[in-house]
Scaffold this motif. Sequence first.
Motif, mmCIF file in Angstrom:
data_model
loop_
_atom_site.group_PDB
_atom_site.id
_atom_site.type_symbol
_atom_site.label_atom_id
_atom_site.label_comp_id
_atom_site.label_asym_id
_atom_site.label_seq_id
_atom_site.Cartn_x
_atom_site.Cartn_y
_atom_site.Cartn_z
ATOM 1 N N ILE A 158 23.722 -10.107 11.975
ATOM 2 C CA ILE A 158 22.295 -10.228 11.686
ATOM 3 C C ILE A 158 21.503 -9.453 12.735
ATOM 4 O O ILE A 158 21.706 -9.641 13.948
ATOM 5 N N ASN A 159 20.618 -8.592 12.309
ATOM 6 C CA ASN A 159 19.739 -7.850 13.217
ATOM 7 C C ASN A 159 18.870 -8.841 13.988
ATOM 8 O O ASN A 159 18.055 -9.543 13.408
ATOM 9 N N ARG A 160 19.055 -8.867 15.289
ATOM 10 C CA ARG A 160 18.307 -9.827 16.103
ATOM 11 C C ARG A 160 16.958 -9.293 16.562
ATOM 12 O O ARG A 160 16.153 -10.020 17.154
ATOM 13 N N TYR A 161 16.692 -8.002 16.324
ATOM 14 C CA TYR A 161 15.493 -7.375 16.868
ATOM 15 C C TYR A 161 14.310 -7.382 15.896
ATOM 16 O O TYR A 161 13.228 -6.913 16.247
ATOM 17 N N HIS B 217 29.103 -6.389 20.841
ATOM 18 C CA HIS B 217 29.062 -4.986 21.267
ATOM 19 C C HIS B 217 28.873 -4.051 20.085
ATOM 20 O O HIS B 217 29.464 -4.238 19.035
ATOM 21 N N ASP B 218 28.049 -2.989 20.236
ATOM 22 C CA ASP B 218 27.362 -2.645 21.460
ATOM 23 C C ASP B 218 25.866 -2.970 21.399
ATOM 24 O O ASP B 218 25.191 -2.995 22.416
ATOM 25 N N SER B 219 25.375 -3.209 20.209
ATOM 26 C CA SER B 219 23.932 -3.431 20.078
ATOM 27 C C SER B 219 23.537 -4.887 20.248
ATOM 28 O O SER B 219 22.356 -5.212 20.341
ATOM 29 N N HIS B 220 24.530 -5.765 20.257
ATOM 30 C CA HIS B 220 24.318 -7.187 20.522
ATOM 31 C C HIS B 220 23.380 -7.851 19.537
ATOM 32 O O HIS B 220 22.482 -8.621 19.897
ATOM 33 N N ASN B 221 23.625 -7.529 18.270
ATOM 34 C CA ASN B 221 23.038 -8.318 17.203
ATOM 35 C C ASN B 221 23.824 -9.620 17.076
ATOM 36 O O ASN B 221 24.874 -9.788 17.704
ATOM 37 N N LEU B 222 23.322 -10.525 16.299
ATOM 38 C CA LEU B 222 23.959 -11.831 16.146
ATOM 39 C C LEU B 222 25.171 -11.715 15.221
ATOM 40 O O LEU B 222 25.074 -11.133 14.136
ATOM 41 N N ILE B 223 26.301 -12.260 15.639
ATOM 42 C CA ILE B 223 27.522 -12.199 14.838
ATOM 43 C C ILE B 223 28.087 -13.604 14.668
ATOM 44 O O ILE B 223 28.027 -14.419 15.595
ATOM 45 N N VAL B 224 28.609 -13.895 13.480
ATOM 46 C CA VAL B 224 29.107 -15.239 13.192
ATOM 47 C C VAL B 224 30.285 -15.141 12.236
ATOM 48 O O VAL B 224 30.303 -14.288 11.336
ATOM 49 N N VAL B 225 31.270 -15.990 12.417
ATOM 50 C CA VAL B 225 32.407 -16.086 11.504
ATOM 51 C C VAL B 225 32.613 -17.557 11.185
ATOM 52 O O VAL B 225 32.410 -18.423 12.042
ATOM 53 N N GLY B 226 32.981 -17.847 9.921
ATOM 54 C CA GLY B 226 33.146 -19.257 9.580
ATOM 55 C C GLY B 226 33.785 -19.482 8.227
ATOM 56 O O GLY B 226 34.035 -18.547 7.458
ATOM 57 N N VAL B 227 34.045 -20.758 7.965
ATOM 58 C CA VAL B 227 34.744 -21.181 6.750
ATOM 59 C C VAL B 227 33.775 -21.359 5.589
ATOM 60 O O VAL B 227 34.124 -21.103 4.450
ATOM 61 N N SER B 228 32.543 -21.781 5.876
ATOM 62 C CA SER B 228 31.575 -22.011 4.796
ATOM 63 C C SER B 228 30.230 -21.410 5.162
ATOM 64 O O SER B 228 29.905 -21.217 6.339
ATOM 65 N N ASP B 229 29.416 -21.147 4.126
ATOM 66 C CA ASP B 229 28.083 -20.595 4.341
ATOM 67 C C ASP B 229 27.217 -21.551 5.152
ATOM 68 O O ASP B 229 26.439 -21.139 6.011
ATOM 69 N N GLU B 230 27.342 -22.841 4.864
ATOM 70 C CA GLU B 230 26.534 -23.836 5.589
ATOM 71 C C GLU B 230 26.882 -23.843 7.072
ATOM 72 O O GLU B 230 25.991 -23.856 7.931
ATOM 73 N N ASP B 231 28.185 -23.852 7.382
ATOM 74 C CA ASP B 231 28.589 -23.858 8.789
ATOM 75 C C ASP B 231 28.150 -22.574 9.491
ATOM 76 O O ASP B 231 27.734 -22.599 10.656
#
Length: 548
Positions: free
Chosen positions: A402-405, A432-446
Motif C-alpha cells: 500500500i502506498n504510504r505517501y 525496501h526500498d521505498s518503504h510502503n506498507l506491506i502485509v501478508v496474511g491468511v484472510s482479508d480481514e486479518d
Amino acid sequence: MTTAYSLKGQLVDIEKREIYPAKIEVNNGRIQAVDRLPTAPPHYLLPGFIDAHVHIESSLLVPASFARLAVIHGTVATVSDPHEIANVCGIEGISFMIANGEKTGFKFFFGAPSCVPATTFETAGDAISPKQIEQLFQQGNILYLAEMMNWPGVLKEDPQVMEKIHLAQQYGKPVDGHAPGLTGENAAKYAAAGITTDHECTTFEEGRDRIRNGMKVAIREGSAARNFDALIDLMDEFPEHLMFCSDDKHPDSLLEGHINQLVVRAVSRGKDLFDVLRAACITPVRHYGLPVGLLKVGDPADFILVEDLDTFQVVETHINGQLMAREGKTRIPHQDCQEVNRFKADVLDKASFELKHQGGTATVIKALDKQLTTHKIRVTVPEASGKVISNTEEDILKIAVINRYEKNSIPQVALINGFGLKKGAFASSVAHDSHNLIVVGVSDEDMSRAANLVIRCKGGLAAVNGPIEEVLPLEVGGLMSKADAFEVARHYTRLDKMVKTMGSRLQSPFMTLSFMALLVIPSIKLSDKGLFDGETFEFIPIFDNQQP
C-alpha cells in the motif's frame, strides 16, 4: 577533556602478522606509544571491528541506539548507507542520521545514496538528484557513493547514473556496488564503470568473478540474507579483497552479536587468523579511507580487548580513547531524539484486499529463507464467489503493498508462497526500498487489521492472531523506534515469536517480508504499482489472461 591511561596485553599486529606482549599508552584519544614487554596479561588487544556495509535503519534503531548494542560486540565503526531513510525523507532523513550518530562517539560513516528512488516502478517519499549528491560530497562528512543498485543503468550508461558515478570519482569517493547475479561481460562492464565493492554475491563463483574484475567483496551475514558459508572460502585465494558486513540486521540478532560472530566462524573454519582480522578490521579502513585507528602510534585509540582468539569474547571496547563497553555492558546512554516521517495512508477495510480470480493459473512469488531473491512459480489457486482465497495447505497466501505517501491508497494484492502462515497476518512499514506498507496474511480481514495497526501508528511492525494484536511503533520514518535499544529488541522478539506461532517457518519473517517489495532483487516482487519481474524490469499479470 584530556584523558590518559595505559593497557597491557597480547597485542595483535594484523599487518605485520605477529602477536607480542605490549603496553599501549593512550592520551587525548590517540595512541601515544606501543611498547613491547617481556610479559603481559593473557588477554588480547586488537583493532575494533567494522561493519563494511549496513543500513542502520534495518535494526529498527536510530544510530545512537544502534551504537549502544554494537559496541558490546567490539564494533567501533560502520560504513552506513542511509538509503532507507532517504527514500522516506530525502536529505532531511540523511541529516537526521548524521546528527543522531554524532551524539554517541561511535564512528558512523555515511554514504550518499545513489538510487533514491531505487526504481521508477514504485512510489517513494523523496528523490535525490546528482546535484544533491554533489552537495552531500561537499559537506565533507559523506565518504562514499552508496550502493549503485541500478546496474541496468550502469550497463546502458544512463546519463544520470553515470553522472553520479563521475561525481564520486571527481570527489575521490569510492563507489559501492549492488549487482546480484551479474556475471561475465556484464559484470566486467559494471566494475569498469568504477564500481569498487559488492555485498550481493551469493555464490563462490560470483564472488571470484567480482574480485577478478577488480572489486572487493563484502561477505554478508544479516538477519535475512546469509552468504557467509557460500563465500568464506574466497579467503583462501583472495584474503586482501574481502570485508565483513551485515547489510540488514534486526535488533534481536544485533543483541546477540555482530561482526565478531563472523570472525569466530571464520577462525573456527580454519581460516588464517590474520586474514580474518584483516577483513574485519583493516580492509574497510584502507578501502574507504576511514579515520579509524589500527593500533599504531598516532592513530585514534579505537581498539578492543578480547579474552582469547577463539571465542573473541569482548571484554572492553574503546573508541577515541573512551571506554564504550565493558563485559557485555554498554557505556553509551540512551538518548531521546526528534521524529522525521512521511506517512499519509488511511485505514483500510477488508474489501480493499480482495483479489478477483481471472481464471487459469496464477504467477506466485516464492519467498526463500535467508535470501533476498525470490522464485517465480505457477499454481492453480482456489476461489470463492469469484475472489481468490488463501490455500494454507499449499502455503499460498495473499500479499499486499500500500502506498504510504498518499491518502486513499488502493492496495496492490498478489500471491506468495514460503511464509507458511496457518492463521493471522503481519504487516510492516519497513519494505525496501521505498518503504510502503506491506502485509501478508491468511484472510482479508486479518490483513486489514494488521495493516491498520501500522497505519494508526504512522509506521511500525504489527501482527494479529485471532483476538491478539501486537504492534511495535516506528516513529522515526516508519523505520526506527525512539525507544531504548534493549526494549526494542525485546519487543521485536515477542513479535517474531508470535508470527512463528502462527505457522511461519522463516528464520526472520519480518525481515523476509521487508524484501518482498525490493524490485532490484530478482526474480519477482510486488510494489505499490503492481507485480514486478526483476529480471525483465517490467510489470507482469498475476493470471494468464490478465493485463498487467
